[in-house]
Every structure is written in C-alpha cells, then in structure tokens.
Design a protein around this motif. Structure first.
Motif, PDB file in Angstrom:
ATOM      1  N   GLN A 141     -13.597  16.845  26.160  1.00 45.77           N
ATOM      2  CA  GLN A 141     -13.936  15.425  26.236  1.00 45.77           C
ATOM      3  C   GLN A 141     -15.112  15.101  25.316  1.00 45.77           C
ATOM      4  O   GLN A 141     -15.137  14.051  24.672  1.00 45.77           O
ATOM      5  N   ALA A 189     -15.049  12.516  22.211  1.00 40.32           N
ATOM      6  CA  ALA A 189     -16.013  11.414  22.140  1.00 40.32           C
ATOM      7  C   ALA A 189     -16.835  11.506  20.860  1.00 40.32           C
ATOM      8  O   ALA A 189     -17.126  10.493  20.220  1.00 40.32           O
ATOM      9  N   VAL A 202     -23.633   5.768  23.192  1.00 41.31           N
ATOM     10  CA  VAL A 202     -22.348   5.796  23.888  1.00 41.31           C
ATOM     11  C   VAL A 202     -21.984   7.236  24.235  1.00 41.31           C
ATOM     12  O   VAL A 202     -21.576   7.535  25.360  1.00 41.31           O
ATOM     13  N   ARG A 242     -24.275   8.454  27.083  1.00 41.49           N
ATOM     14  CA  ARG A 242     -23.918   7.829  28.360  1.00 41.49           C
ATOM     15  C   ARG A 242     -22.647   8.444  28.939  1.00 41.49           C
ATOM     16  O   ARG A 242     -22.593   8.789  30.111  1.00 41.49           O
ATOM     17  N   GLU A 243     -21.615   8.607  28.100  1.00 42.01           N
ATOM     18  CA  GLU A 243     -20.322   9.080  28.591  1.00 42.01           C
ATOM     19  C   GLU A 243     -20.303  10.575  28.888  1.00 42.01           C
ATOM     20  O   GLU A 243     -19.571  11.011  29.771  1.00 42.01           O
ATOM     21  N   GLY A 279     -22.034  10.455  33.624  1.00 35.90           N
ATOM     22  CA  GLY A 279     -21.200  11.062  32.593  1.00 35.90           C
ATOM     23  C   GLY A 279     -20.411  12.269  33.081  1.00 35.90           C
ATOM     24  O   GLY A 279     -20.496  12.685  34.243  1.00 35.90           O
TER      25      GLY A 279
END
Length: 143
Positions: free
Chosen positions: A3, A7, A16, A19-20, A26
């Motif tokens: 992931q 990202a 971003v 944060r993710e 997250g």
C-alpha cells in the motif's frame, strides 16, 4: 509495504502519503494498534523505508502549503544555544529551520531521551479554548 509503494507512486504530496500511511488513522497505525508492536515496527527496516519515501516526497514537493490538509502551527520555547545549533544545521543542509524541524519531528525518538514530565502539563491545548481572563473580567464588569 504494498500500500505504501502504491501511494508513493500515485501521490506527489508527502502530506497525503504521511496521512494515509503513517498518520494517526493510517495503514501503519491500523496494523499496529498497540504501542509495543508499533515501537518494534519503528525499529525495523520497513519503517526506515517508509521514512525514506516521506523524505523523497518532501524533496519533490515544492508547495508551500497543502490544500489536502489544513496546517497547524506550534510555538515552542527553546534556549538560544539550541536555536543557534538548529540555525547552523539548517544552513549546512541548505534547509529552512522549519523543514529541518519537521524532518526531526518525523523521526522516531527513544523514550530514554525524553525527560519525565514534572508537575502538570503546560501550554495551550489544541482546539477551541475557554474564554480568556480579560474577556471574562470584561463580561463581569458589564454585568
């Protein structure tokens, strides 16, 4: 890591990505909800790779602010000698003090290097604050 790699490839914004992947809600926090597991993860190779991804994105991100997330400002008190060291370090690295401090804040710190809090916690807490003393006094004088 899959992931995070996805990202990293899709976003040009370190905010971003952070944060993710590393933020409070997250992927990493979801995978390691307990402190002990998270601390152990932070000591590993994968966490170092995530930090490298954040650094790479920060290097490419030329925006002053980020519309993807509101910014918050903190004010800290520090001795002049520490400020002077930060100034010198930021000049050596050709960075603003702000970027240098954000870089330092993104790094894991071992609890043995953090002093024990004495007395009650000081400082302004985040979020809405109660009425200020002057406003309360003014209101009382108007009553």
């Amino acid at each position: 890591m899959k992931q995070a790699q996805d990202a990293f490839a899709k976003t040009g914004s370190w905010v971003v990505f952070f944060r993710e992947i590393l933020g409070k809600e997250g992927v990493v926090q979801s995978a390691f909800p307990d402190t002990a597991g998270f601390v152990q993860f932070q000591q590993g190779k994968q966490y170092a790779e995530l930090q490298e991804m954040v650094a790479a994105l920060r290097s490419q991100d030329s925006s002053k602010g980020d519309a993807a997330e509101p910014e918050r400002m903190i004010t800290i008190r520090l001795p002049k000698s520490l400020h002077d060291m930060l100034t010198d370090e930021s000049e050596e690295l050709n960075l603003s003090i702000n970027k240098l401090c954000i870089s330092k804040l993104l790094q894991r710190i071992e609890s043995r290097f953090v002093p024990v809090q004495q007395g009650r916690r000081r400082g302004r807490r985040p979020g809405p604050q109660g009425p200020r003393k002057a406003a309360v006094a003014e209101q009382k004088s108007n009553d």
